[in-house]
Design an enzyme around this catalytic site. Structure first.
Site, short mmCIF file in Angstrom:
data_model
loop_
_atom_site.label_atom_id
_atom_site.label_comp_id
_atom_site.label_asym_id
_atom_site.label_seq_id
_atom_site.Cartn_x
_atom_site.Cartn_y
_atom_site.Cartn_z
N GLY A 1 0.81 -1.22 0.00
CA GLY A 1 0.00 0.00 0.00
C GLY A 1 0.84 1.26 0.00
N ASN B 1 5.01 5.13 8.80
CA ASN B 1 3.82 4.84 8.02
C ASN B 1 2.97 3.71 8.61
OD1 ASN B 1 2.18 4.53 5.42
ND2 ASN B 1 3.17 2.54 5.64
N LYS C 1 -14.76 0.25 15.76
CA LYS C 1 -15.97 -0.01 16.55
C LYS C 1 -16.46 1.35 17.06
CE LYS C 1 -16.67 -4.47 16.78
NZ LYS C 1 -17.91 -5.03 16.18
N TYR D 1 -8.70 5.16 16.26
CA TYR D 1 -7.87 5.59 15.14
C TYR D 1 -7.77 7.13 15.10
CZ TYR D 1 -6.23 5.60 10.24
OH TYR D 1 -5.51 5.76 9.09
N THR E 1 -6.51 2.07 -1.89
CA THR E 1 -5.63 0.99 -1.43
C THR E 1 -6.47 -0.26 -1.22
OG1 THR E 1 -6.01 1.48 0.90
CG2 THR E 1 -4.18 2.62 -0.15
#
Lengths: 445, 445
Positions: free
Chosen positions: A215, A285, A292, A351, A386
């Site tokens: 990716g 990276n 969730k 995230y 990606t």
């Protein structure tokens, strides 16, 4: 997911819409191929009265063999429209933006470039001047949304004393390397910029790219190698096979390592001290998602995301900024944030927190990095095509892809080119930036 | 207009969609009525280890007679979830956010409130702590997007030493006055906060509201009057009749004046010095639009927008911060920016530039204002239901209205309540802020 737009596009009408509605066909973006000129058409240059970047701008444009116009020629289409607005000292003078751009903006060539140069507002004492310089942002972000045909618009704030440091930024923004970067504000400080070979700016540099087996990471490794760096490709042992392929493809080497291991920073330091006599470029990276909503998010979804995406990077950078570090002067620390870290995103509290932390980390270390003679910056990708985004349901994917000024998704190489811009020895003045690679996504904060 | 989303919603399918698609029915927002309690259900309070805002938070919650829980009760629905995250000194401790919110976030009551408190990252020396505090933003913006039922999420950064200044902000955010404010980051500084009467916090204050004859301006006048201020309603002579009606309705007075006139600042200064022996609150609400894309934007579309929306305000504030000003200690300067000024907007280069300038102006004057014992802040409205937005074509209007976490447009009173929060004598520590009143619009920069 449950945000209004996602609901819209996953509704029955939204789905039909994605297939049949009258959305514009996006313009294929021109991307850089080795040997391409920086800019392949005339560039119209203008300046507000009393501006200070005329000379460095002229030098850059001459160095890239641009055909420079200072007055618009009849029927000409412009590959670049560059306006030096540093002379604008009050809001009553902002009309000079309109005077310059209004007659010519519709003559921007396909994949053209609009660049406005200003002075960082936060460095200006006089309130009227500070206000006017900050106002430039509203103009440039609007221009990015109005431009068609794959063209982009950016604002570059150049510190007083930074006139000699702006070259690499202008080159990057004029070139096809910035294809998917639009609506951005980039700050260039007053540090002296290094010299670099035009075709191989990273010759004799040693780079580390984490999460390099596929990716975006693989693309970053390729791009840094193209620019002349020896790239050490790092990933977890489970990705070993793919990792070796990438390392071989880029003529670099592979380093199998779990960056979250307690001894990871020490092992990286030792690796570069022993095998390479130093390290110049580090690209953090590696990243994972464990989506969730907050109400259903267990510790085992939270902890690994924070550890891989943020804590591991913090520990490694701390080791690399310590006295005994192999990181050489002129070094580059580069993080990967995300639009989710800027705007938040349903189902991604872990995230988004980690990626907002990456932004905080860059801001927290910028001064310290500068003292060490290195820079720290981050890219914040938007929708990039990606394997990860290919797994998103069609309607949501199609929507995510379209919701930006270029009406398409970006490619891994777009992120990689922005990383390579940070890595460029000419980018010593570029420190503490977070550039979105998102085609000017509508989403934000 | 030509951005992808506008194209979408003005297409044939987009239009049908607006009428028929499966968008959620938005929750009617609870709004404040005089006499209402600040919070009308239990508030669950938690803190990360080592946090410092427990005592001031407890005082505020006691003062507003909140039922405070420190551990979640079975089956309880919470009107407020408040977490003091100031103790989080590294990214490895961010899991405390998850620990607190995950078990209870689905038990947020209708129109509930989620508030996270932190320390302003830019004031923190330690990189690990600075990074962690900055990371909070990703969590809160995600929470705002995940919450349902008209609930909101905010992050409040409180300076060290600002513990005594946070009261007015927590009250505002807990209350129905902040109904359409979500996903925001508010900074509270270390200045001592004034005392205010709970029901009539602006008693004996004199306020000036420009553009007060209708829409948002009229609502601001009404809200400041409700809170006890004498409101001087200003507008151009052509709006004289409407202006008088508003002034009469709010028990204030009318001032017919073109704020762009050369002598306007002097006339305002004289008016308040002579008629009112001073001035406490100035709301620069007057604003106009003259939409055209940049390529079609003539000087007569650019100049008036910049002059009315920005330059007039700059001149008046300069006069009000001068030595001979009638602006009293504890004074408030309040601007009205816009999401267009943050994100840019197709067809609004002039408007977006002026509104980005308003943000710059607030940032430029914040320190100077503080030295004078006054504050300067701005609101940035998103989609607000007014005569202006009612004129927007249906499909675009419907889209604009839905594209936020609350899936509806705001009301003028939502902007007015945020202005009244800035105006509150308890908000002395709130300086240099730009709060969006947008229901956490998806649009941003």
């Amino acid at each position: 997911m449950a945000d209004p737009y996602s609901k819209l596009v996953s509704s029955q009408f939204g789905r039909r819409m994605a297939g049949r509605l009258g959305l514009p066909t996006p313009t294929p973006l021109r991307r850089y191929r080795p040997g391409d000129p920086v800019v392949s058409g005339p560039v119209l240059v203008g300046a507000a009265e009393g501006s200070r970047l005329g000379a460095p701008l002229a030098r850059t444009l001459e160095a890239v063999h641009a055909e420079v116009h200072e007055t618009p020629a009849e029927d000409e289409r412009y590959a670049g429209l560059v306006f030096d607005a540093t002379g604008i000292e009050s809001s009553t003078r902002l009309g000079q933006l309109r005077d310059f751009f209004s007659p010519v903006i519709r003559r921007t060539a396909r994949c053209g470039r609009l660049i406005v140069l200003g002075t960082p507002p936060e460095e200006i004492e006089d309130p009227a001047e500070r206000t006017a310089q900050r106002a430039l942002e509203g103009f440039v972000r609007t221009a990015g949304k109005e431009l068609k045909g794959g063209s982009t618009a950016q604002l570059v704030y150049v510190s007083r004393g930074g006139e000699q440091s702006v070259d690499s930024t202008v080159r990057f923004l004029l070139s096809a390397k910035s294809a998917f970067v639009s609506g951005q504000v980039i700050r260039v400080g007053a540090r002296r910029a290094g010299q670099a070979d035009g075709q191989q700016p990273l010759r004799e540099k040693v780079a580390l790219v984490t999460g390099a087996s596929r990716g975006i990471g693989a693309s970053i490794a390729e791009t840094l190698a193209r620019d002349g760096a020896h790239v050490v490709c790092l990933d977890v042992p489970a990705q070993g096979e793919d990792l070796t392929k990438v390392a071989n493809r880029v003529g670099g080497s592979a380093l199998q390592l779990d960056i979250t291991a307690q001894d990871a920073p020490q092992r990286v330091v030792e690796h570069f001290a022993e095998r390479h006599e130093g390290l110049d470029i580090v690209v953090h990276n590696a990243g994972i998602t464990r989506d969730k909503t907050i109400g259903r998010m267990s510790e085992d979804k939270w902890d690994p995301v924070l550890t891989v995406n943020l804590a591991a990077q913090e520990r490694l950078n701390a080791a690399l900024l310590a006295d005994s570090s192999p990181l050489r002067r002129g070094g580059r620390l580069i993080g990967v944030a995300s639009i989710s870290g800027i705007a938040g995103n349903v189902g991604q509290a872990n995230y988004a927190t980690s990626k907002a932390g990456v932004i905080g980390h860059v801001q927290a270390l910028a001064d310290r990095a500068a003292e060490r003679g290195v820079t720290i910056n981050a890219v914040a990708p938007g929708f990039i095509e990606t394997a990860m985004t290919a797994a998103v349901p069609l309607a949501i994917r199609e929507a995510g892809r379209r919701m930006n000024s270029l009406a398409q998704g970006g490619l891994p190489v777009d992120v990689a080119e922005t990383v390579a811009f940070y890595a460029d020895p000419g980018s010593d003045g570029v420190n503490g930036n977070v550039i979105r690679v998102c085609g000017q996504s509508m989403l934000g904060a």
